[in-house]
Design an enzyme around this catalytic site. Sequence first.
Site, PDB file in Angstrom:
ATOM      1  N   GLU A 112      62.924   7.423 -25.090  1.00  0.00           N
ATOM      2  CA  GLU A 112      63.448   8.023 -26.319  1.00  0.00           C
ATOM      3  C   GLU A 112      64.969   8.173 -26.309  1.00  0.00           C
ATOM      4  OE1 GLU A 112      60.841  11.182 -27.703  1.00  0.00           O
ATOM      5  OE2 GLU A 112      62.307  11.720 -29.258  1.00  0.00           O
ATOM      6  N   ARG A 140      53.853   9.192 -41.658  1.00  0.00           N
ATOM      7  CA  ARG A 140      54.385  10.516 -41.323  1.00  0.00           C
ATOM      8  C   ARG A 140      55.576  10.915 -42.191  1.00  0.00           C
ATOM      9  NH1 ARG A 140      54.168  10.385 -34.683  1.00  0.00           N
ATOM     10  NH2 ARG A 140      51.939  10.799 -34.551  1.00  0.00           N
ATOM     11  N   HIS A 197      60.433  13.322 -33.241  1.00  0.00           N
ATOM     12  CA  HIS A 197      60.908  12.168 -32.472  1.00  0.00           C
ATOM     13  C   HIS A 197      62.263  11.746 -33.017  1.00  0.00           C
ATOM     14  CE1 HIS A 197      59.947   8.750 -29.786  1.00  0.00           C
ATOM     15  NE2 HIS A 197      60.776   8.093 -30.587  1.00  0.00           N
ATOM     16  N   ASP A 254      70.934  14.808 -23.759  1.00  0.00           N
ATOM     17  CA  ASP A 254      71.998  14.746 -22.742  1.00  0.00           C
ATOM     18  C   ASP A 254      72.382  13.314 -22.383  1.00  0.00           C
ATOM     19  OD1 ASP A 254      71.514  17.428 -22.722  1.00  0.00           O
ATOM     20  OD2 ASP A 254      71.288  17.604 -20.537  1.00  0.00           O
TER      21      ASP A 254
HETATM   22  C1  LIG Z   1      53.662  17.022 -28.898  1.00  0.00           C
HETATM   23  C2  LIG Z   1      53.983  15.569 -28.733  1.00  0.00           C
HETATM   24  C3  LIG Z   1      52.956  14.629 -28.777  1.00  0.00           C
HETATM   25  C4  LIG Z   1      53.235  13.284 -28.625  1.00  0.00           C
HETATM   26  N1  LIG Z   1      52.213  12.404 -28.638  1.00  0.00           N
HETATM   27  C5  LIG Z   1      52.466  11.090 -28.389  1.00  0.00           C
HETATM   28  C6  LIG Z   1      51.394  10.160 -28.296  1.00  0.00           C
HETATM   29  O1  LIG Z   1      50.230  10.515 -28.436  1.00  0.00           O
HETATM   30  N2  LIG Z   1      51.711   8.865 -28.033  1.00  0.00           N
HETATM   31  C7  LIG Z   1      52.986   8.440 -27.878  1.00  0.00           C
HETATM   32  O2  LIG Z   1      53.230   7.251 -27.641  1.00  0.00           O
HETATM   33  N3  LIG Z   1      54.019   9.313 -27.972  1.00  0.00           N
HETATM   34  C8  LIG Z   1      53.780  10.611 -28.203  1.00  0.00           C
HETATM   35  N4  LIG Z   1      54.833  11.486 -28.288  1.00  0.00           N
HETATM   36  C9  LIG Z   1      56.214  10.999 -28.069  1.00  0.00           C
HETATM   37  C10 LIG Z   1      56.423  10.743 -26.579  1.00  0.00           C
HETATM   38  O3  LIG Z   1      55.782  11.753 -25.829  1.00  0.00           O
HETATM   39  C11 LIG Z   1      57.917  10.747 -26.208  1.00  0.00           C
HETATM   40  O4  LIG Z   1      58.626   9.906 -27.059  1.00  0.00           O
HETATM   41  C12 LIG Z   1      58.036  10.240 -24.779  1.00  0.00           C
HETATM   42  O5  LIG Z   1      57.447  11.174 -23.881  1.00  0.00           O
HETATM   43  C13 LIG Z   1      59.487  10.046 -24.380  1.00  0.00           C
HETATM   44  O6  LIG Z   1      59.490   9.700 -23.021  1.00  0.00           O
HETATM   45  P1  LIG Z   1      60.838   9.686 -22.208  1.00  0.00           P
HETATM   46  O7  LIG Z   1      60.419   9.442 -20.790  1.00  0.00           O
HETATM   47  O8  LIG Z   1      61.801   8.789 -22.848  1.00  0.00           O
HETATM   48  O9  LIG Z   1      61.425  11.160 -22.358  1.00  0.00           O
HETATM   49  P2  LIG Z   1      60.777  12.578 -22.025  1.00  0.00           P
HETATM   50  O10 LIG Z   1      59.304  12.474 -21.838  1.00  0.00           O
HETATM   51  O11 LIG Z   1      61.295  13.493 -23.077  1.00  0.00           O
HETATM   52  O12 LIG Z   1      61.391  12.938 -20.623  1.00  0.00           O
HETATM   53  C14 LIG Z   1      62.767  13.165 -20.482  1.00  0.00           C
HETATM   54  C15 LIG Z   1      62.966  13.970 -19.219  1.00  0.00           C
HETATM   55  O13 LIG Z   1      64.364  14.022 -18.921  1.00  0.00           O
HETATM   56  C16 LIG Z   1      64.687  15.354 -18.554  1.00  0.00           C
HETATM   57  N5  LIG Z   1      66.117  15.569 -18.839  1.00  0.00           N
HETATM   58  C17 LIG Z   1      66.730  15.745 -20.042  1.00  0.00           C
HETATM   59  N6  LIG Z   1      68.060  15.923 -19.881  1.00  0.00           N
HETATM   60  C18 LIG Z   1      68.302  15.852 -18.546  1.00  0.00           C
HETATM   61  C19 LIG Z   1      69.467  15.947 -17.742  1.00  0.00           C
HETATM   62  N7  LIG Z   1      70.693  16.161 -18.261  1.00  0.00           N
HETATM   63  N8  LIG Z   1      69.340  15.838 -16.387  1.00  0.00           N
HETATM   64  C20 LIG Z   1      68.121  15.624 -15.818  1.00  0.00           C
HETATM   65  N9  LIG Z   1      66.973  15.509 -16.530  1.00  0.00           N
HETATM   66  C21 LIG Z   1      67.058  15.622 -17.880  1.00  0.00           C
HETATM   67  C22 LIG Z   1      63.765  16.221 -19.368  1.00  0.00           C
HETATM   68  O14 LIG Z   1      63.636  17.488 -18.764  1.00  0.00           O
HETATM   69  C23 LIG Z   1      62.489  15.411 -19.336  1.00  0.00           C
HETATM   70  O15 LIG Z   1      61.720  15.729 -18.206  1.00  0.00           O
HETATM   71  C24 LIG Z   1      54.579  12.858 -28.438  1.00  0.00           C
HETATM   72  C25 LIG Z   1      55.614  13.791 -28.386  1.00  0.00           C
HETATM   73  C26 LIG Z   1      55.322  15.135 -28.526  1.00  0.00           C
HETATM   74  C27 LIG Z   1      56.455  16.109 -28.457  1.00  0.00           C
END
Ligand SMILES: Cc1cc2nc3c(=O)[nH]c(=O)nc-3n(C[C@H](O)[C@H](O)[C@H](O)COP(=O)(O)OP(=O)(O)OC[C@H]3O[C@@H](n4cnc5c(N)ncnc54)[C@H](O)[C@@H]3O)c2cc1C
Length: 331
Positions: free
Chosen positions: A299, A156, A270, A99
């Site tokens: 991300e 990977r 990812h 989004d």
């Molecule tokens: C199973 C798994 C294991 C992983 N393990 C690791 C690891 O061991 N080490 C590591 O470094 N990385 C790991 N990763 C990758 C890492 O978790 C993610 O890249 C990281 O959490 C991204 O963080 P972020 O805060 O950018 O986004 P996210 O953690 O994805 O958070 C984004 C948030 O924004 C919210 N959101 C989305 N759209 C909207 C909207 N329109 N309005 C309001 N809110 C919204 C979502 O609901 C979510 O809560 C893993 C990923 C997965 C899926």
Amino acid sequence: SGVGYVDTFLQYIKDKNLPVQLLLSTKANDLIIKDGRVAGVMAQAKNGTKYVLNAADGVILTTGGFGANVKMRNEYDELWGKKLGETTPTTNLPSATGDGISLAKKAGAGLTQMGWIQLFPAGDPTTGATSFKLGENSCIYVNKNGKRYVNESERRDVLAKANLAQEGGVFYVISSAKRALVDKDGRNAYGVKVADILKSGKSYKADTLEELAQKAGINGKNLVETVKRWNEFCKKGTGDEMGRPTCMDDHRLDEGGPYYATLMTPSVHHTMGGVTINKKAQVLNEAGNVIPGLYAAGEVTGGIHGTNRVGCNAVPDALVFGRIAALNFVK
Ligand SMILES: Cc1cc2nc3c(=O)[nH]c(=O)nc-3n(C[C@H](O)[C@H](O)[C@H](O)COP(=O)(O)OP(=O)(O)OC[C@H]3O[C@@H](n4cnc5c(N)ncnc54)[C@H](O)[C@@H]3O)c2cc1C
């Protein structure tokens, strides 16, 4: 593990009595732009309540990637032949819909490296989950023919490509119950109950390799021969047929059964691409100029990880750039 980070922040906010208001289950639908500056967010809660959130200092986008958005995956993919459709599972939550990328794009943001999408090599074929396996990600992989086909300690992207090339795009992780890191409560290394995994019908357990092969539908003669060669390598420590540098103790199969075979497939993990930012975490437009009032971290951004994000680098990316964004934001 994400809960651990969030709980820590929530506790900090509580302890310091910080004036932070959380709007959960509330979706950001639009950015408010005033006089060329991002000045807020339009949002709507699950119960229908609409919000106009004015933000004099600006907005930080932290909405994550687009791993769960099939349309965007195939629109942008440059690595997997645009074959990341509905049948390709994802490790991500359903909220990973990109989004923030769409909102930023509408506000004129430049996007970068959108075509680089990472597949996790060993996911559950139905749910995509990484946790539903017996053994580890680098235990030996065999195809239905009972043969290894890749150095399981590879990157990977290399593993995902090799796994997708097997019949039906699926393969088996082979492990030994004696080395599968099952705890005293019968849970695997990810906290999932082994009994639940076996009940799923995607994981098999047997006392001998022949029986395991029969249950899982693997060529038994070849599996026995493959494991024999693997055990010889583990004993000698050199000369693996797939070029592995080391056997690793948890991957040994030479102590007798029971053995496990878990059916797996690569799943979208990812998205390395996203909005373009500078080192202050300010979002840039297509011409490379700062969009006033718009920041991004995690991300939702692109340009940090290259074509193959190295495991464990995404959380630091989100935390470090989130902090940089906040520090610049309050200046
Ligand atoms: C199973 C798994 C294991 C992983 N393990 C690791 C690891 O061991 N080490 C590591 O470094 N990385 C790991 N990763 C990758 C890492 O978790 C993610 O890249 C990281 O959490 C991204 O963080 P972020 O805060 O950018 O986004 P996210 O953690 O994805 O958070 C984004 C948030 O924004 C919210 N959101 C989305 N759209 C909207 C909207 N329109 N309005 C309001 N809110 C919204 C979502 O609901 C979510 O809560 C893993 C990923 C997965 C899926």
